[in-house]
Design an enzyme around this catalytic site. Structure first.
Site, PDB file in Angstrom:
ATOM      1  N   HIS A   1      72.115  45.903   7.976  1.00 36.15           N
ATOM      2  CA  HIS A   1      71.813  44.971   7.266  1.00 36.15           C
ATOM      3  C   HIS A   1      70.465  45.435   6.281  1.00 36.15           C
ATOM      4  O   HIS A   1      69.463  44.565   6.136  1.00 36.15           O
ATOM      5  CB  HIS A   1      71.394  43.528   7.697  1.00 36.15           C
ATOM      6  CG  HIS A   1      71.594  42.278   6.880  1.00 36.15           C
ATOM      7  ND1 HIS A   1      72.301  41.153   7.559  1.00 36.15           N
ATOM      8  CD2 HIS A   1      71.454  42.170   5.682  1.00 36.15           C
ATOM      9  CE1 HIS A   1      72.356  40.263   6.495  1.00 36.15           C
ATOM     10  NE2 HIS A   1      71.628  40.883   5.204  1.00 36.15           N
TER      11      HIS A   1
ATOM     12  N   ARG B   1      78.002  39.565   3.100  1.00 34.92           N
ATOM     13  CA  ARG B   1      77.453  38.758   4.305  1.00 34.92           C
ATOM     14  C   ARG B   1      78.671  39.056   5.312  1.00 34.92           C
ATOM     15  O   ARG B   1      80.004  39.405   5.206  1.00 34.92           O
ATOM     16  CB  ARG B   1      77.604  37.231   4.112  1.00 34.92           C
ATOM     17  CG  ARG B   1      76.326  36.761   3.348  1.00 34.92           C
ATOM     18  CD  ARG B   1      75.139  36.878   4.128  1.00 34.92           C
ATOM     19  NE  ARG B   1      73.866  36.213   3.684  1.00 34.92           N
ATOM     20  CZ  ARG B   1      73.016  37.224   2.743  1.00 34.92           C
ATOM     21  NH1 ARG B   1      73.343  38.203   2.593  1.00 34.92           N
ATOM     22  NH2 ARG B   1      72.013  36.328   2.272  1.00 34.92           N
TER      23      ARG B   1
END
Length: 319
Positions: free
Chosen positions: A282, A234
């Site tokens: 991502h 993350r």
């Protein structure tokens, strides 16, 4: 217990196209009605599927029994401070696990086989043959986070011949992998790492863990030069200013980042243009409705048979 026709499943997502999820639910569970946050009859919602749900969108659901996170992590769920007191379930999917392991292996091999150097040499039309490349068994890949994703990546890297170590909050045992755990084990883990792979969940304890404090504990020189960092966990795990400073000071030799503090990554971020940084959008392990929906439906059906839910989130740890 209510009938399948009256039970409703709430889809509360932002940033994703809900139509593909609706299509897959119609295929896998035609007797169940999937409704969007904007159209839900609050009184009949029994399950909620969420990804970055609107704050407060899960309140006032009197029949809600389970919340399913549609991503591997659950930090996005806890951004909402008004979460009902019902179980939260993480998605653990072979498809998601394989996608993450593919990404980790790809990036480890790219750095191991000097991908950044060779792409620059091709761009400059330079032919340079005399650089020695270490064998995989000379390189230690250290994995921060030994959950389902970290364990699978570790095992795949082992089959390629890399030395693999790992760190987790609690003691883990993986054949062929040197494991460390807890605060006391972190220092010993870091001192022998050549390629540091971060697959930790984002929690209050792990926020900004990838900072100068960690980089200073890595060994300064190894078979690849200074250590390499790969973060596919993350964005909140990393201090991006510290990463750039560590690169400029030679504490890190190269970095792959798939996640960022702000997404999309702003166009003026120096990470885009730094010669030792690989940026991916991502994309390490995207949630596939085709793969995940049948597993969610199977979990709901087993729960309704009275079987225990799997992969329940520890709300105190937020993972």
């Amino acid at each position: 217990m209510t009938s399948l026709e009256s039970d409703k499943i709430l889809l509360a997502v932002t940033g994703w196209d809900p139509e593909v999820w609706q299509t897959e639910f119609a295929k896998s569970a035609p007797k169940r009605k999937l409704v969007l946050d904007s159209e839900a009859d609050k009184n009949d919602v029994r399950y909620a599927l969420v990804w970055k749900q609107r704050p407060g969108s899960l309140m006032n659901l009197p029949k809600l029994e389970v919340i399913f996170s549609l991503g591997a992590g659950v930090d996005h769920v806890f951004h909402d401070t008004q979460i009902p007191d019902v179980p939260i379930v993480r998605i653990v999917s072979p498809d998601l696990t394989m996608r993450m392991s593919e990404y980790v292996v790809w990036q480890v091999l790219d750095h191991h086989r000097l991908g950044l150097r060779y792409r620059e040499q091709q761009k400059q039309r330079v032919w340079h043959e005399d650089r020695r490349q270490p064998a995989a068994h000379e390189v230690n890949v250290g994995i921060l986070g030994l959950g389902v994703l970290g364990r699978d990546a570790a095992q795949k890297l082992r089959t390629l011949g890399f030395r693999v170590s790992g760190w987790s909050r609690r003691l883990q045992t993986i054949e062929g992998v040197t494991t460390h755990y807890g605060k006391d084990g972190l220092k010993d883990f870091l001192k022998d790492v050549d390629i540091l792979v971060c697959l930790l969940p984002l929690t209050p304890d792990t926020k900004n863990i990838l900072s100068m404090n960690i980089f200073a504990q890595l060994k300064p020189e190894g078979p690849l030069g200074a250590p390499v960092l790969i973060n596919a966990g993350r964005g909140g795990l990393q201090n991006e200013a510290d990463i750039l400073a560590a690169l400029d000071r030679g504490m890190l030799s190269a970095v792959t980042l798939d996640v960022f503090n702000k997404e999309p990554l702003p166009k003026d971020s120096p990470l885009w243009t730094h010669p030792q940084v690989i940026v991916t959008p991502h994309a390490a392990a995207s949630s596939s409705p085709q793969a995940l929906v049948p597993e969610i439906v199977a979990q709901i059906e087993s729960y309704e048979r009275g079987e225990p839910l799997k992969n329940i989130v520890d709300k105190a740890a937020q993972y």
